[in-house]
Design an enzyme around this catalytic site. Structure first.
Site, PDB file in Angstrom:
ATOM      1  CG  MET A  27       3.771   4.151   9.205  1.00 35.87           C
ATOM      2  SD  MET A  27       5.395   4.502   9.863  1.00 35.87           S
ATOM      3  CE  MET A  27       6.421   3.501   8.832  1.00 35.87           C
ATOM      4  N   GLY A  28       0.919   4.819   5.272  1.00 37.60           N
ATOM      5  CA  GLY A  28       0.641   5.275   3.911  1.00 37.60           C
ATOM      6  C   GLY A  28       1.406   4.514   2.852  1.00 37.60           C
ATOM      7  CG  HIS A  34      -1.061  -0.919   3.463  1.00 39.13           C
ATOM      8  ND1 HIS A  34      -0.093  -0.529   2.564  1.00 39.13           N
ATOM      9  CD2 HIS A  34      -0.493  -0.803   4.685  1.00 39.13           C
ATOM     10  CE1 HIS A  34       0.999  -0.189   3.209  1.00 39.13           C
ATOM     11  NE2 HIS A  34       0.799  -0.346   4.490  1.00 39.13           N
ATOM     12  CD  GLN A  58       6.651   3.318  13.373  1.00 40.27           C
ATOM     13  OE1 GLN A  58       5.586   3.650  13.889  1.00 40.27           O
ATOM     14  NE2 GLN A  58       6.747   2.225  12.616  1.00 40.27           N
ATOM     15  N   GLY A 144      -0.450  -6.831   9.832  1.00 43.87           N
ATOM     16  CA  GLY A 144       0.113  -7.880   8.982  1.00 43.87           C
ATOM     17  C   GLY A 144       1.146  -8.709   9.739  1.00 43.87           C
ATOM     18  CE  LYS A 145      -0.486 -15.060  10.986  1.00 41.60           C
ATOM     19  NZ  LYS A 145      -0.654 -16.456  10.540  1.00 41.60           N
ATOM     20  NE  ARG A 184      11.655   1.607   5.446  1.00 42.46           N
ATOM     21  CZ  ARG A 184      11.070   1.531   6.652  1.00 42.46           C
ATOM     22  NH1 ARG A 184      10.418   0.438   7.004  1.00 42.46           N
ATOM     23  NH2 ARG A 184      11.157   2.542   7.490  1.00 42.46           N
TER      24      ARG A 184
HETATM   25  O1  PAF Z   1       3.347  -1.224  10.477  1.00 45.02           O
HETATM   26  C1  PAF Z   1       3.270   0.014  10.321  1.00 45.02           C
HETATM   27  O2  PAF Z   1       2.987   0.521   9.233  1.00 45.02           O
HETATM   28  C2  PAF Z   1       3.538   0.924  11.505  1.00 45.02           C
HETATM   29  O3  PAF Z   1       4.512   0.386  12.333  1.00 45.02           O
HETATM   30  C3  PAF Z   1       2.278   1.266  12.307  1.00 45.02           C
HETATM   31  C4  PAF Z   1       1.664   0.031  12.945  1.00 45.02           C
HETATM   32  C5  PAF Z   1       1.260   1.935  11.394  1.00 45.02           C
HETATM   33  C6  PAF Z   1       2.618   2.251  13.431  1.00 45.02           C
HETATM   34  O4  PAF Z   1       3.164   3.434  12.938  1.00 45.02           O
END
Ligand code: PAF
Length: 274
Positions: A27-28, A34, A58, A144-145, A184
């Protein structure tokens, strides 16, 4: 690297490559966590696709959808430097139609813990992940876990719908002081950031007790709750097995310790596979 915004562009960009596709959905607001997924995807595949899409379905009503950090330019730079081939940054209307067919998270595993605190979150998450896996045609997808329940539900979705993709779980990346990386974390003030360390501290204290022989999950949960006292609101501190079932006795090699708490503005989660 080519950046694409439409499904058509994504499909033509894919045609200029061949071989296995490693896919990292995000989600950037990309961080080292990441990057570790992207590096793994780069090492294990011929083609690497990263998506950046803040998925509205979501987020629950009243959550941080509008405030969620958006840093498209920086994200593109990071992806380019990490050797990504295709960066997919779609708009909402590319990904959703007005009257959608939806995917529901399973009742028993999708509506406990995170799913109970954020009802509907996993439905929206699975829906977008299904779309992205289909669009990218990923050979392997990297998660990621840290989002342990998300990972388990995606693995279940892949099994249930016979999706031809390998889900690759990746280790949690932490700052030197133990704080698990999260987009976050950007919301934390200096004081909140230092209080946020109580999440990883709770996991560490529980691990120390387990290493000293403690197996009673109620006692381990009490240790974690105690250590979380610096948080503003504790949401849960639990021990489950790798299928997310509550257990009375912890079994080494088949347990996950999970904590969730509010510290200032963000709601933080962390966990340890033990
Ligand atoms: O983990 C995230 O960043 C999000 O839940 C994902 C897997 C990119 C789906 O929007």
């Amino acid at each position: 690297m080519i950046t694409v915004r439409t499904i058509e562009e994504l499909q033509s960009a894919k045609q200029t490559h061949s071989g296995s596709i490693g896919f990292v959905p995000t989600m950037g607001a990309l961080h080292e966590g990441h990057l570790s997924l992207i590096r793994k995807a780069r090492a294990e595949n011929e083609v690497v696709i990263v998506s950046v899409f803040v998925n509205p379905t979501q987020f629950l009503e009243g959550e941080d959808l509008d405030a969620y950090p958006r840093r498209e330019e920086a994200d593109a730079k990071i992806c380019e430097l990490a050797g990504v081939d295709i960066l997919f940054m779609p708009t909402i209307d590319q990904m959703y139609e007005p009257d959608e067919l939806s995917i529901g998270a399973p009742a028993k595993r999708g509506y406990i813990l995170e799913g109970a605190k954020r009802p509907g979150h996993f439905d929206g998450m699975l829906q977008i992940v299904m779309k992205l896996l289909n669009l990218t045609g990923a050979t392997r997808a990297y998660f990621g876990k840290k989002d342990a329940q998300q990972l388990a539900l995606i693995q279940q979705m892949v099994r249930t719908y016979f999706l031809p993709v390998e889900i690759v779980p990746c280790e949690i990346v932490r700052d030197a002081d133990g704080l698990a990386l999260s987009s976050r974390n950007a919301y934390l003030s200096a004081d909140e950031r230092s209080r946020a360390l109580c999440l990883s501290r709770a996991l560490k204290k529980a691990t120390d007790a387990i290493m000293a022989g403690e197996r009673d999950t109620r006692k381990i949960q009490e240790i974690m709750l105690d250590a979380l006292s610096d948080a503003d609101t504790i949401e849960y501190a639990v021990v489950v097995d790798r299928s997310f079932r509550a257990v009375e006795k912890l079994e080494l090699g088949n347990a996950i310790l999970l904590v969730a708490a509010w510290v200032g503005k963000p709601r933080l989660i962390d966990n340890l596979w033990i």
